[in-house]
Enzyme design. Sequence first.
Site, PDB file in Angstrom:
ATOM      1  N   ASP A 414      11.182  49.100 -34.152  1.00  0.00           N
ATOM      2  CA  ASP A 414      10.459  48.779 -32.814  1.00  0.00           C
ATOM      3  C   ASP A 414      10.715  49.966 -31.949  1.00  0.00           C
ATOM      4  O   ASP A 414      11.758  50.400 -31.421  1.00  0.00           O
ATOM      5  CB  ASP A 414      11.235  47.620 -32.128  1.00  0.00           C
ATOM      6  N   HIS A 415       9.858  51.068 -31.681  1.00  0.00           N
ATOM      7  CA  HIS A 415       9.785  52.086 -30.855  1.00  0.00           C
ATOM      8  C   HIS A 415      10.199  51.759 -29.154  1.00  0.00           C
ATOM      9  O   HIS A 415      10.311  52.603 -28.524  1.00  0.00           O
ATOM     10  CB  HIS A 415       8.462  52.740 -30.963  1.00  0.00           C
ATOM     11  N   ARG A 416      10.076  50.476 -28.646  1.00  0.00           N
ATOM     12  CA  ARG A 416      10.632  50.229 -27.455  1.00  0.00           C
ATOM     13  C   ARG A 416      12.161  50.301 -27.440  1.00  0.00           C
ATOM     14  O   ARG A 416      12.613  50.466 -26.536  1.00  0.00           O
ATOM     15  CB  ARG A 416      10.207  48.600 -27.028  1.00  0.00           C
TER      16      ARG A 416
END
Length: 444
Positions: A414-416
């Site tokens: 998850d790039h968040r």
Amino acid sequence: MPVIETFNLPDLGEGLTDAELVTWMVAVGDVVELNQEIAEVETAKASVELPSPFAGTVVKLHAAEGDTVDVGSPFIDIQVAGDGPAEPEAPEPVAAAEPEPEPSAAEETVEEKKPARTPVLVGYGVAEEGTSRRRRKPAEPEAESAAPTAAPAAPSKPLAAPPVRKLARDRGIDLADVTPTGSEGQVTRADLEGYDDRAADTEVAPVAATGELEERTPIRGVRRRTADAMVRSAFTAPHVTEFVDVDVTPMMDLVAQLAEHKRFDGVRITPLAVVAKALLVALRGNPSLNSAWDEDAQEIVTKRYVNLGIAAATPRGLMVPNIKNAQTLSLRELTERLGELTAVAKLGKTPPADLVGGTISITNVGVFGVDSGTPILNPGEAAILCFGAVRRRPWEWQGEIALRQVTTLSLSFDHRLVDGEQGSKFLATIADVLSDPLSLIALS
């Protein structure tokens, strides 16, 4: 006056708000005992058999098989007291159901006697060892009406244990066409086998009608909820997937050596166990991969514990049971827990507690002969590692080309929660450990 008690669908735990009715084990007019299983329901977490909280006569079923029932909604009405006989309500049209999905063949046994047990409102509660499910008794014939004329009775449903019904459905056999030989007039497994044998003697090649060229399977229970969760995950968490090819010849040599080691007597060590251990070691220097996104608070929650999920194909669809506090386990302990977890999952008996609270997962597509993939995150987790097939490939080794055992690892995150540097370092650390298993000792 008869007293009618309504049993509402209980809270099955883990914050679940509804459940899908898989099969009724009783019918209107049946007499049930306290704690007798009356229905099987399926939640997003597990399949659950519901015991009756009352003893009496069934007078109404409030749902049909395949319906989704909200927690707290009326489920079944049972007459528990009164002088007169029960007056069953006519079932509503929606209550007509398909033949019940079945439990295992071992549950066909008719139970003669069973000691009382403490009432439990969820089917995975305490049960006495060595008991089997009580099969529903055929309804007693009603007294003849005093009226001079009466409408002819509708044909009764053929009697058969749930596993026999499933076998008949799988083979396309109408139970009404089979002559029953059971002691209570029920169709037995042997009856089906004999029917099959007779049909085979006279079988001719069928000409398929248009409708027979397609098969439609309702998406229910775990499969439906898994599909919903994967869609939410794919369109909520911004996925990034990275790949790395790894020479795992040293890891495979280690697995072979450990299989012969006395410390692993009675335990089947697998490459997946070593990959799982490598992931746990890599997390120590890359904790962001073991985090979650709190949408309400707009915060990143980093976990100091690791509940390691293992994606498993089960009779009920894809499930991801997890090993609690996996970071505390030795390689042998981790191997044991993996074996237990996968064995139970394949039977479709994973308890709900093992299906919640995961923090990071592994999916092993190599067992299907697949080299790699781009896995979708298990909802609520920051990363999932995909372990591909181990194959002998030409590889540069010590300045020469040699056949080495190579696998492809892929990591979705998850790039968040995880930026490219963090994800790359994490994946590289796992690769280093697998290509040089002494790192397990050096980094532990």
